[in-house]
Design a protein around this motif. Sequence first.
Motif, mmCIF file in Angstrom:
data_model
loop_
_atom_site.group_PDB
_atom_site.id
_atom_site.type_symbol
_atom_site.label_atom_id
_atom_site.label_comp_id
_atom_site.label_asym_id
_atom_site.label_seq_id
_atom_site.Cartn_x
_atom_site.Cartn_y
_atom_site.Cartn_z
ATOM 1 N N ALA A 87 -61.846 41.196 -8.219
ATOM 2 C CA ALA A 87 -62.656 42.341 -8.642
ATOM 3 C C ALA A 87 -63.676 42.703 -7.572
ATOM 4 O O ALA A 87 -63.939 43.881 -7.314
ATOM 5 C CB ALA A 87 -63.360 42.019 -9.959
ATOM 6 N N ARG A 88 -64.269 41.676 -6.934
ATOM 7 C CA ARG A 88 -65.266 41.950 -5.891
ATOM 8 C C ARG A 88 -64.610 42.627 -4.686
ATOM 9 O O ARG A 88 -65.188 43.526 -4.065
ATOM 10 C CB ARG A 88 -65.937 40.637 -5.462
ATOM 11 C CG ARG A 88 -67.077 40.871 -4.460
ATOM 12 C CD ARG A 88 -67.702 39.560 -4.008
ATOM 13 N NE ARG A 88 -68.368 38.863 -5.105
ATOM 14 C CZ ARG A 88 -67.909 37.758 -5.673
ATOM 15 N NH1 ARG A 88 -66.764 37.211 -5.247
ATOM 16 N NH2 ARG A 88 -68.562 37.184 -6.655
ATOM 17 N N SER A 89 -63.379 42.200 -4.335
ATOM 18 C CA SER A 89 -62.701 42.799 -3.176
ATOM 19 C C SER A 89 -62.380 44.275 -3.410
ATOM 20 O O SER A 89 -62.338 45.065 -2.476
ATOM 21 C CB SER A 89 -61.424 42.020 -2.864
ATOM 22 O OG SER A 89 -60.479 42.147 -3.909
ATOM 23 N N PHE A 90 -62.146 44.651 -4.661
ATOM 24 C CA PHE A 90 -61.897 46.045 -4.992
ATOM 25 C C PHE A 90 -63.185 46.815 -5.285
ATOM 26 O O PHE A 90 -63.136 48.006 -5.567
ATOM 27 C CB PHE A 90 -60.964 46.138 -6.209
ATOM 28 C CG PHE A 90 -59.514 45.962 -5.874
ATOM 29 C CD1 PHE A 90 -58.758 47.056 -5.453
ATOM 30 C CD2 PHE A 90 -58.893 44.723 -5.954
ATOM 31 C CE1 PHE A 90 -57.430 46.910 -5.150
ATOM 32 C CE2 PHE A 90 -57.572 44.573 -5.648
ATOM 33 C CZ PHE A 90 -56.811 45.667 -5.237
ATOM 34 N N GLY A 91 -64.338 46.091 -5.281
ATOM 35 C CA GLY A 91 -65.611 46.745 -5.584
ATOM 36 C C GLY A 91 -65.755 47.117 -7.042
ATOM 37 O O GLY A 91 -66.499 48.040 -7.384
ATOM 38 N N TRP A 92 -65.052 46.393 -7.907
ATOM 39 C CA TRP A 92 -65.064 46.748 -9.336
ATOM 40 C C TRP A 92 -66.266 46.127 -10.041
ATOM 41 O O TRP A 92 -66.603 44.972 -9.848
ATOM 42 C CB TRP A 92 -63.775 46.253 -9.993
ATOM 43 C CG TRP A 92 -63.634 46.660 -11.433
ATOM 44 C CD1 TRP A 92 -63.201 47.852 -11.898
ATOM 45 C CD2 TRP A 92 -63.916 45.853 -12.575
ATOM 46 N NE1 TRP A 92 -63.194 47.866 -13.260
ATOM 47 C CE2 TRP A 92 -63.635 46.642 -13.719
ATOM 48 C CE3 TRP A 92 -64.370 44.560 -12.759
ATOM 49 C CZ2 TRP A 92 -63.794 46.169 -15.000
ATOM 50 C CZ3 TRP A 92 -64.530 44.088 -14.038
ATOM 51 C CH2 TRP A 92 -64.241 44.892 -15.150
ATOM 52 N N CYS A 93 -66.920 46.890 -10.868
ATOM 53 C CA CYS A 93 -68.034 46.369 -11.678
ATOM 54 C C CYS A 93 -68.032 47.130 -13.005
ATOM 55 O O CYS A 93 -69.062 47.648 -13.440
ATOM 56 C CB CYS A 93 -69.363 46.501 -10.959
ATOM 57 S SG CYS A 93 -69.748 48.181 -10.419
ATOM 58 N N GLY A 94 -66.855 47.208 -13.610
ATOM 59 C CA GLY A 94 -66.688 48.063 -14.779
ATOM 60 C C GLY A 94 -66.848 47.398 -16.112
ATOM 61 O O GLY A 94 -66.579 48.026 -17.130
ATOM 62 N N ASP A 150 -58.104 51.204 -11.242
ATOM 63 C CA ASP A 150 -59.248 50.870 -12.083
ATOM 64 C C ASP A 150 -60.191 49.914 -11.378
ATOM 65 O O ASP A 150 -61.414 50.073 -11.404
ATOM 66 C CB ASP A 150 -58.777 50.258 -13.409
ATOM 67 C CG ASP A 150 -58.119 51.302 -14.306
ATOM 68 O OD1 ASP A 150 -58.353 52.505 -14.078
ATOM 69 O OD2 ASP A 150 -57.375 50.896 -15.232
ATOM 70 N N LEU A 151 -59.614 48.885 -10.733
ATOM 71 C CA LEU A 151 -60.445 47.926 -10.019
ATOM 72 C C LEU A 151 -61.151 48.575 -8.834
ATOM 73 O O LEU A 151 -62.289 48.243 -8.515
ATOM 74 C CB LEU A 151 -59.597 46.749 -9.535
ATOM 75 C CG LEU A 151 -59.235 45.691 -10.591
ATOM 76 C CD1 LEU A 151 -58.304 44.648 -9.991
ATOM 77 C CD2 LEU A 151 -60.504 45.034 -11.131
ATOM 78 N N ALA A 152 -60.456 49.496 -8.188
ATOM 79 C CA ALA A 152 -61.052 50.165 -7.024
ATOM 80 C C ALA A 152 -61.995 51.284 -7.427
ATOM 81 O O ALA A 152 -62.636 51.900 -6.568
ATOM 82 C CB ALA A 152 -59.944 50.719 -6.122
ATOM 83 N N GLY A 153 -62.088 51.572 -8.717
ATOM 84 C CA GLY A 153 -62.979 52.623 -9.175
ATOM 85 C C GLY A 153 -62.493 54.008 -8.838
ATOM 86 O O GLY A 153 -63.303 54.939 -8.683
#
Length: 628
Positions: A515-522, A624-627
């Motif tokens: 999730a961190r590698s994709f910048g996801w914070c959803g 979704d993970l990449a926002g």
Amino acid sequence: MHEQTVGALPDPPAPRPGEQPGCTSSWVDVAHRERDVIIAFGEITNEAITSANQEDLLCLVGKQLCHLLGVTRCSVYLRGNDDRFRGAAGYSEVEGDISAAVQAQEAGIPGDHFSREVITTAAPVLISDVPGDSRPHRRTMEYWRVRAMLGVPLVFDDEVIGLIFVDNEEQEHTYTDEDIALAELFAGLGALFIRQAMLNARLKKQTAEVVQQKNSLAYLADVHQKLTNAVLDGADIQTVVRLLSDLSAKPVVLYGEDFEVLAWAAPAGLKMTQPPVLAANIRAMPSVHDTLQALSANRPSAVVPQTLAIGLGRRHLMCRLIIEGTPSGYLSIVEVGRSLQRLDTKLAEHGATVLSLQILSERRQAEAEGQAREDYLSDLLRNTRNAEQLGRRGPQFGIDLSEPHVLVRFSLDSTAPQVSGSAARRLVVGQLAKELGSAEPLAVSLPGVIIVLVGLRREDEGVTEPGALRDAASGVLSALSPRLNIRTAVISGTCRKAEDFPIAHRELREIDDLARSFGWCGGVLTADELGLFRVVVASGRVKEAVHFAHELIRPLEQHDDGTLLATWRAFVAAEGKAQATASALNVHENTVRYRLGKIREHIRQDPTTLDSLLCARMAFQILDLAGC
């Protein structure tokens, strides 16, 4: 107007022709009056021996002087430690004991030159015409309606220790030289008795103070023993507060630092059902607020409000609790039924010390238990002990490893300001327990991470199930967002034996890294919903994965207003079922089939095949993970 200053009885006059020396009738009268003085002091001596009341003795001295001089009123003033002459006793032939009225007066005040003259000369001063003389204090003389007055000092060891004033109420009176000399003689003898009475009164007061101090020390020793024994016997905070209420016979309230009530107790006779708290509007009063703020180790207690007025309720004896140098609440003894006493202050301060130590002990015990719980969960996650030992230790922490559990990993954003690790853990655990409606679960803190162990059981048992846990985790993120910046919450798969926990812990770390590698914070992710996606992207080729996802949906985006893409997402989420997709989109099933046909035309492949569903699912997860 007649004024005379006299130091002693006059010498006998020279004999007239035919008279024997020393046998004049006037001198005989003087000698007779001296015998009257001796007789009067016989009564005074008897009073001094049999009565311990200083006021009664002074009143008798004044009464006897009035009888000797043939006047009707007398007042006595005594010198205090501050050199002020305050009224002590008084006598009137008409009204009797007028001590109370005299005690409201003071001699030698500004404007009272008459009294000052008696004090400075240490000799009698006579004013025959009080209304026409400027020396007496005018308002005092008018109040007492004085016409003529004789002031006599009480001299002991060359020091004026008091004053006696005599007058004939509202009448003129002529004082002879013999009257003045007799009054001075009487005052000289009276000073001896009065000085002794003053010393006796002082000794009596000191003795009473010593007795009171002795009783206070005995009381406080008893209080100390009772409180100490209660704590040694395992009494909790509520029991100590109840004991303090019994000892003071008043309500006692223990507050936290924000004035939340931690414990309270009141005598049964008061029949209280609610704690008598110090109301917020009273605490907001400047005088009360400043007093409470000033409480410290050097000034541990104070009464607020100092004086009562309408609407202020009761007075509260507030005592500060200091734990390890930090203000940690208040102990209050409330003035109900009985007024606050000096011993209540000692009781409150002693009780506050005992409660501070007890609270500190409970904190230390809770920290030790919390550390043991953390150590157990750490052993479970790291697989540092054998499964049999972990299973055997679990029940002491409320953990039954034979039941299914999951791990929830809350990752904190390290770039945002945070509270301490232990404080963050308490916030997360407390909120999660609130969301689940259960006891606080076991948790451990790692750098930037909080891992919580949550038990899963059947839904019909009224405990947590996976769907409710996801909702609870979302509730934690939402509720704590003002205080904690939680980047993600990841829920593991179900663990059914001790060996599953290290694996689940590693998977959570991998998902969080993903999730961190994709910048996801959803929000909340679950290991189960990612499935095959974790394996595919584990290679670390994030850019290629994002490019793949964009290329898959790009043909559709060029010819769509968003409707077809939303239908495709819903179709994948419904696992390729048209009816379920129609229900999710609230459209007819034929509409879904029509849109699927349009999607087929744009992407040039059938979206209903298994390969297309897998590709689409992975693409949507990547986006979704990449926002995107």
